[in-house]
Design an enzyme around this catalytic site. Structure first.
Site, short mmCIF file in Angstrom:
data_model
loop_
_atom_site.label_atom_id
_atom_site.label_comp_id
_atom_site.label_asym_id
_atom_site.label_seq_id
_atom_site.Cartn_x
_atom_site.Cartn_y
_atom_site.Cartn_z
N ARG A 269 7.50 36.23 43.50
CA ARG A 269 6.06 36.26 43.24
C ARG A 269 5.34 35.59 44.41
O ARG A 269 5.87 34.65 45.01
CB ARG A 269 5.72 35.52 41.95
CG ARG A 269 6.19 36.20 40.70
CD ARG A 269 5.86 35.35 39.47
NE ARG A 269 6.44 35.96 38.29
CZ ARG A 269 7.67 35.69 37.84
NH1 ARG A 269 8.42 34.80 38.46
NH2 ARG A 269 8.12 36.29 36.76
N LYS B 261 5.74 30.38 37.70
CA LYS B 261 5.35 30.99 36.43
C LYS B 261 6.29 30.59 35.28
O LYS B 261 5.85 30.22 34.21
CB LYS B 261 5.33 32.52 36.55
CG LYS B 261 4.93 33.22 35.26
CD LYS B 261 4.86 34.71 35.42
CE LYS B 261 4.48 35.37 34.11
NZ LYS B 261 4.40 36.82 34.23
N HIS C 262 1.44 41.74 44.03
CA HIS C 262 2.63 42.07 43.24
C HIS C 262 3.33 43.32 43.75
O HIS C 262 4.47 43.59 43.38
CB HIS C 262 2.25 42.24 41.76
CG HIS C 262 2.83 41.18 40.89
ND1 HIS C 262 2.71 39.84 41.13
CD2 HIS C 262 3.59 41.28 39.76
CE1 HIS C 262 3.34 39.16 40.19
NE2 HIS C 262 3.88 40.01 39.36
N ARG D 285 6.72 42.53 45.28
CA ARG D 285 7.76 42.28 44.28
C ARG D 285 8.21 43.60 43.63
O ARG D 285 9.40 43.84 43.44
CB ARG D 285 7.19 41.32 43.23
CG ARG D 285 8.14 40.91 42.12
CD ARG D 285 7.49 39.75 41.33
NE ARG D 285 8.07 39.55 40.03
CZ ARG D 285 9.14 38.80 39.79
NH1 ARG D 285 9.78 38.22 40.77
NH2 ARG D 285 9.58 38.63 38.55
N HIS E 293 13.32 39.03 33.97
CA HIS E 293 12.69 39.72 32.85
C HIS E 293 13.57 39.60 31.61
O HIS E 293 14.79 39.47 31.72
CB HIS E 293 12.47 41.21 33.18
CG HIS E 293 11.39 41.44 34.17
ND1 HIS E 293 11.28 42.61 34.89
CD2 HIS E 293 10.35 40.67 34.57
CE1 HIS E 293 10.22 42.54 35.68
NE2 HIS E 293 9.65 41.38 35.51
N TYR F 161 7.99 47.75 34.77
CA TYR F 161 7.41 46.92 35.83
C TYR F 161 7.52 47.58 37.21
O TYR F 161 6.59 47.56 37.99
CB TYR F 161 8.12 45.56 35.84
CG TYR F 161 7.62 44.61 36.88
CD1 TYR F 161 6.45 43.89 36.67
CD2 TYR F 161 8.29 44.44 38.09
CE1 TYR F 161 5.97 43.02 37.63
CE2 TYR F 161 7.83 43.57 39.04
CZ TYR F 161 6.66 42.87 38.82
OH TYR F 161 6.19 42.01 39.77
#
Length: 180
Positions: free
Chosen positions: A40, A64, A128, A131, A154, A163
């Site tokens: 990230r 995060k 993002h 990523r 995840h 994603y």
């Protein structure tokens, strides 16, 4: 809500690298580091030279998730790192601002990535994207969703597929083949 997409076309990735390198070594390296680690932006920006110089693995505490992460730096990325950090102080931020003694901000990194992508006609691009680009191409090459799920941290393979935009690709392909 704005959704960002991975850069699926390898040619566009190379075009991004070329344009970013014309801007600065820092901008180029931000993109290369982002698409080769899948980290990230909040975990990339605070990195210092000491975190990567001469290392085989990157050790971070994810901002995060608050989880400790150990990430292998592949041989090509280690070469990029060695070239980029040569002559830099160990305490220097990898993505230092030219205006202050801090890393560039998330907003500035967005401006760099999105602005460069726009010149190539790419839309739905943000921080993002790096990523997601990592994840998309990792999956395309390996088809190993379990490992990718662990790398991206995840909770479920379905989350990872959504994603990285694979679900969208599958739906688009299915609709392309469907007609009444």
């Amino acid at each position: 809500m704005n959704f960002v997409e991975p850069i699926r076309d390898p040619g566009k990735i190379e075009d991004m690298k070329r344009l970013l390198l014309q801007q600065s070594d820092r901008n180029y390296f931000l993109f290369v580091m982002g698409i080769n680690t899948g980290l990230r932006i909040s975990d990339l920006l605070p990195l210092k030279v000491r975190d990567v110089k001469g290392k085989s693995h990157l050790l971070i505490n994810e901002k995060k998730t608050k989880k400790r992460k150990k990430f292998k730096l592949n041989a090509d990325l280690r070469k990029e790192i060695a070239g980029y950090v040569a002559g830099k102080d160990l305490d220097e931020y990898l993505f230092a601002s030219s205006k202050r003694r801090q890393p560039i901000t998330r907003v500035r990194s967005y401006q760099i990535i999105n602005g460069t992508a726009a010149k190539l006609g790419l839309t739905e691009i943000g921080c993002h994207t790096m990523r997601k680009t990592f994840g998309y191409h990792f999956y395309q090459r390996t088809r190993d969703i379990a490992t990718l799920q662990m790398i991206l941290n995840h909770s479920h393979p379905q989350i990872t597929l959504r994603y990285i935009g694979i679900n969208q690709d599958l739906m688009d392909d299915a609709v392309d083949r469907f007609s009444l």
